[in-house]
Design a protein around this motif. Structure first.
Motif, PDB file in Angstrom:
ATOM      1  N   PHE A  10       0.837  -1.197   0.000  1.00 56.21           N
ATOM      2  CA  PHE A  10       0.000   0.000   0.000  1.00 56.21           C
ATOM      3  C   PHE A  10       0.871   1.246   0.000  1.00 56.21           C
ATOM      4  CE2 PHE A  10       1.107  -0.762   4.313  1.00 56.21           C
ATOM      5  CZ  PHE A  10       1.146   0.472   4.954  1.00 56.21           C
ATOM      6  N   SER A  11       0.531   2.202  -0.797  1.00 52.83           N
ATOM      7  CA  SER A  11       1.137   3.551  -0.812  1.00 52.83           C
ATOM      8  C   SER A  11       2.653   3.559  -0.625  1.00 52.83           C
ATOM      9  CB  SER A  11       0.504   4.421   0.270  1.00 52.83           C
ATOM     10  OG  SER A  11      -0.872   4.511   0.094  1.00 52.83           O
ATOM     11  N   GLY A  12       3.371   2.745  -1.364  1.00 50.87           N
ATOM     12  CA  GLY A  12       4.822   2.730  -1.249  1.00 50.87           C
ATOM     13  C   GLY A  12       5.366   1.965  -0.053  1.00 50.87           C
ATOM     14  N   TRP A  13       4.526   1.164   0.579  1.00 48.68           N
ATOM     15  CA  TRP A  13       4.934   0.378   1.741  1.00 48.68           C
ATOM     16  C   TRP A  13       4.580  -1.087   1.518  1.00 48.68           C
ATOM     17  CZ3 TRP A  13       7.476   2.434   5.908  1.00 48.68           C
ATOM     18  CH2 TRP A  13       7.489   3.825   6.019  1.00 48.68           C
ATOM     19  N   ILE A  14       5.299  -1.969   2.205  1.00 54.36           N
ATOM     20  CA  ILE A  14       5.020  -3.408   2.184  1.00 54.36           C
ATOM     21  C   ILE A  14       4.972  -3.878   3.633  1.00 54.36           C
ATOM     22  CG2 ILE A  14       5.837  -5.688   1.482  1.00 54.36           C
ATOM     23  CD1 ILE A  14       7.463  -4.248  -0.722  1.00 54.36           C
ATOM     24  N   LEU A  15       3.902  -4.580   3.983  1.00 54.62           N
ATOM     25  CA  LEU A  15       3.766  -5.158   5.318  1.00 54.62           C
ATOM     26  C   LEU A  15       3.895  -6.666   5.193  1.00 54.62           C
ATOM     27  CD1 LEU A  15       3.110  -4.857   8.349  1.00 54.62           C
ATOM     28  CD2 LEU A  15       0.693  -5.112   7.728  1.00 54.62           C
ATOM     29  N   PRO A  45       3.235  -9.952   6.987  1.00 51.29           N
ATOM     30  CA  PRO A  45       2.512 -10.489   8.144  1.00 51.29           C
ATOM     31  C   PRO A  45       3.296 -11.530   8.951  1.00 51.29           C
ATOM     32  CG  PRO A  45       1.100 -10.476   6.209  1.00 51.29           C
ATOM     33  CD  PRO A  45       2.492 -10.166   5.749  1.00 51.29           C
ATOM     34  N   ARG A  46       4.260 -12.188   8.334  1.00 52.03           N
ATOM     35  CA  ARG A  46       5.031 -13.201   9.059  1.00 52.03           C
ATOM     36  C   ARG A  46       6.016 -12.584  10.037  1.00 52.03           C
ATOM     37  NH1 ARG A  46       7.980 -15.601   4.777  1.00 52.03           N
ATOM     38  NH2 ARG A  46       7.378 -13.719   3.710  1.00 52.03           N
ATOM     39  N   THR A  47       6.569 -11.420   9.691  1.00 52.91           N
ATOM     40  CA  THR A  47       7.615 -10.820  10.524  1.00 52.91           C
ATOM     41  C   THR A  47       7.192  -9.533  11.212  1.00 52.91           C
ATOM     42  OG1 THR A  47       8.468  -9.540   8.671  1.00 52.91           O
ATOM     43  CG2 THR A  47       9.412 -11.748   9.019  1.00 52.91           C
ATOM     44  N   HIS A  48       6.010  -9.002  10.857  1.00 50.72           N
ATOM     45  CA  HIS A  48       5.518  -7.711  11.375  1.00 50.72           C
ATOM     46  C   HIS A  48       6.417  -6.563  10.943  1.00 50.72           C
ATOM     47  CE1 HIS A  48       2.914  -9.493  14.823  1.00 50.72           C
ATOM     48  NE2 HIS A  48       2.911 -10.256  13.768  1.00 50.72           N
ATOM     49  N   LEU A  49       7.150  -6.741   9.841  1.00 53.30           N
ATOM     50  CA  LEU A  49       8.052  -5.719   9.355  1.00 53.30           C
ATOM     51  C   LEU A  49       7.354  -4.885   8.294  1.00 53.30           C
ATOM     52  CD1 LEU A  49      11.001  -4.803   9.745  1.00 53.30           C
ATOM     53  CD2 LEU A  49      11.558  -6.149   7.743  1.00 53.30           C
ATOM     54  N   LEU A  50       7.400  -3.578   8.473  1.00 53.44           N
ATOM     55  CA  LEU A  50       6.837  -2.621   7.533  1.00 53.44           C
ATOM     56  C   LEU A  50       8.006  -1.973   6.822  1.00 53.44           C
ATOM     57  CD1 LEU A  50       4.291  -1.112   6.520  1.00 53.44           C
ATOM     58  CD2 LEU A  50       4.662   0.517   8.394  1.00 53.44           C
ATOM     59  N   GLN A  51       8.047  -2.092   5.491  1.00 50.27           N
ATOM     60  CA  GLN A  51       9.185  -1.582   4.733  1.00 50.27           C
ATOM     61  C   GLN A  51       8.706  -0.641   3.643  1.00 50.27           C
ATOM     62  OE1 GLN A  51      11.928  -4.539   3.376  1.00 50.27           O
ATOM     63  NE2 GLN A  51      12.931  -3.156   1.943  1.00 50.27           N
ATOM     64  N   LEU A 104      -3.058  -2.227  11.551  1.00 47.00           N
ATOM     65  CA  LEU A 104      -2.711  -1.946  10.155  1.00 47.00           C
ATOM     66  C   LEU A 104      -3.148  -3.085   9.243  1.00 47.00           C
ATOM     67  CD1 LEU A 104      -1.436  -0.159   8.037  1.00 47.00           C
ATOM     68  CD2 LEU A 104       0.791  -1.135   8.633  1.00 47.00           C
ATOM     69  N   GLN A 105      -2.921  -4.311   9.650  1.00 50.62           N
ATOM     70  CA  GLN A 105      -3.320  -5.451   8.831  1.00 50.62           C
ATOM     71  C   GLN A 105      -4.833  -5.480   8.636  1.00 50.62           C
ATOM     72  OE1 GLN A 105      -1.472  -9.393   9.277  1.00 50.62           O
ATOM     73  NE2 GLN A 105      -3.516 -10.171   9.611  1.00 50.62           N
ATOM     74  N   LEU A 106      -5.571  -5.174   9.672  1.00 48.12           N
ATOM     75  CA  LEU A 106      -7.021  -5.153   9.590  1.00 48.12           C
ATOM     76  C   LEU A 106      -7.491  -4.105   8.575  1.00 48.12           C
ATOM     77  CD1 LEU A 106      -9.560  -6.437  10.824  1.00 48.12           C
ATOM     78  CD2 LEU A 106      -9.545  -4.610  12.504  1.00 48.12           C
ATOM     79  N   VAL A 108     -15.819   1.179   5.881  1.00 47.29           N
ATOM     80  CA  VAL A 108     -15.951   1.806   7.191  1.00 47.29           C
ATOM     81  C   VAL A 108     -16.058   0.671   8.208  1.00 47.29           C
ATOM     82  CG1 VAL A 108     -17.379   3.269   8.651  1.00 47.29           C
ATOM     83  CG2 VAL A 108     -17.103   3.816   6.213  1.00 47.29           C
ATOM     84  N   LEU A 109     -15.139   0.665   9.148  1.00 54.55           N
ATOM     85  CA  LEU A 109     -15.107  -0.415  10.136  1.00 54.55           C
ATOM     86  C   LEU A 109     -15.664   0.103  11.458  1.00 54.55           C
ATOM     87  CD1 LEU A 109     -11.566  -1.855   9.324  1.00 54.55           C
ATOM     88  CD2 LEU A 109     -13.783  -2.598   8.449  1.00 54.55           C
ATOM     89  N   GLU A 110     -16.614  -0.590  11.974  1.00 58.30           N
ATOM     90  CA  GLU A 110     -17.249  -0.207  13.233  1.00 58.30           C
ATOM     91  C   GLU A 110     -16.287  -0.432  14.396  1.00 58.30           C
ATOM     92  OE1 GLU A 110     -20.320   1.092  13.648  1.00 58.30           O
ATOM     93  OE2 GLU A 110     -20.668   1.053  11.479  1.00 58.30           O
ATOM     94  N   ARG A 111     -16.420   0.353  15.435  1.00 54.05           N
ATOM     95  CA  ARG A 111     -15.565   0.258  16.600  1.00 54.05           C
ATOM     96  C   ARG A 111     -15.591  -1.146  17.200  1.00 54.05           C
ATOM     97  NH1 ARG A 111     -15.424   0.252  21.982  1.00 54.05           N
ATOM     98  NH2 ARG A 111     -13.870   1.464  23.070  1.00 54.05           N
ATOM     99  N   ASP A 112     -16.775  -1.725  17.323  1.00 57.03           N
ATOM    100  CA  ASP A 112     -16.900  -3.059  17.895  1.00 57.03           C
ATOM    101  C   ASP A 112     -16.126  -4.091  17.077  1.00 57.03           C
ATOM    102  OD1 ASP A 112     -18.466  -2.134  19.944  1.00 57.03           O
ATOM    103  OD2 ASP A 112     -20.363  -2.596  18.931  1.00 57.03           O
ATOM    104  N   PHE A 113     -16.146  -3.941  15.757  1.00 59.28           N
ATOM    105  CA  PHE A 113     -15.407  -4.845  14.887  1.00 59.28           C
ATOM    106  C   PHE A 113     -13.898  -4.677  15.117  1.00 59.28           C
ATOM    107  CE2 PHE A 113     -13.232  -5.678  10.804  1.00 59.28           C
ATOM    108  CZ  PHE A 113     -13.580  -7.006  10.636  1.00 59.28           C
ATOM    109  N   LEU A 114     -13.447  -3.437  15.240  1.00 59.57           N
ATOM    110  CA  LEU A 114     -12.015  -3.168  15.469  1.00 59.57           C
ATOM    111  C   LEU A 114     -11.532  -3.714  16.806  1.00 59.57           C
ATOM    112  CD1 LEU A 114     -11.802   0.469  14.130  1.00 59.57           C
ATOM    113  CD2 LEU A 114     -10.886  -1.579  13.042  1.00 59.57           C
ATOM    114  N   VAL A 115     -12.380  -3.573  17.819  1.00 61.03           N
ATOM    115  CA  VAL A 115     -11.993  -4.049  19.159  1.00 61.03           C
ATOM    116  C   VAL A 115     -11.971  -5.564  19.160  1.00 61.03           C
ATOM    117  CG1 VAL A 115     -12.667  -4.141  21.586  1.00 61.03           C
ATOM    118  CG2 VAL A 115     -12.797  -1.982  20.330  1.00 61.03           C
TER     119      VAL A 115
END
Length: 191
Positions: free
Chosen positions: A144-149, A151-157, A174-176, A184-191
């Protein structure tokens, strides 16, 4: 054809105590790590200009520039993991070291075996992004937007090489968001 072994990790030790530098160079060398020792900031910059390294072990109290200033310089210019190794072991000192960008912090006196394990841990966190086969790595990574996440290492590059190791909460959030773009993600969904 058998796969060739990767070259040994190269560690830059920046410490003005020649005995500690020699001890670490010998011990880490026996453990299969190539080690270069520098006694101050100028020596660190010269070593970095002369070769590439996989991690830096940095003393906090150095002649001239202190380790905090050098750590900040490293953070501005590289993504090298930094382990601070210093006689200043108070909680406030450890917090300050981590705040300026150190990946880990050890107080002197120290056990070389523990330093080795901490070095291997930071090297492991770096390795998957550098060594993962392209086909499997691309499937798992989120772009996304010039970045790579990763998920295996939690490294954002970033595309320009900047790296950030995310904590569990930041990574999960961030992954979510990346897995639910334009929603649009509801607060309950995020929690």
């Amino acid at each position: 054809m058998p796969e060739s072994q990767p070259p040994p990790a190269r560690i830059l030790v920046v410490d003005d105590d020649p005995e500690i530098g020699a001890l670490l160079a010998q011990y880490l060398g026996q453990q299969g790590l190539q080690t270069v020792v520098a006694g101050d900031g100028d020596g660190m910059r010269a070593a970095l200009a002369a070769g590439t390294f996989d991690a830096v072990v940095l003393d906090l109290m150095l002649p001239g520039e202190d380790g905090l200033a050098l750590c900040q310089q490293l953070r501005e210019q590289t993504a090298l993991p930094v382990i601070m190794l210093t006689a200043r072991g108070r909680p406030a000192d450890r917090i300050l070291g981590l705040e300026v960008g150190a990946d880990d912090y050890m107080a002197k006196p120290f056990d070389p075996r523990e330093l080795l394990l901490r070095l291997r841990a930071v090297l492991r966190r770096q390795a998957p992004v550098q060594a993962a086969p392209a086909a499997t790595a691309e499937v798992a990574r989120l772009r996304f937007s010039g970045w790579i996440l990763d998920p295996r290492t939690h490294l954002l590059q970033a595309d320009d090489g900047r790296r950030h190791l995310l904590g569990e909460t930041d990574f999960s959030a961030l992954q979510l968001f990346l897995r639910h773009p334009d929603e649009v993600l509801e607060r309950d969904f995020l929690v």
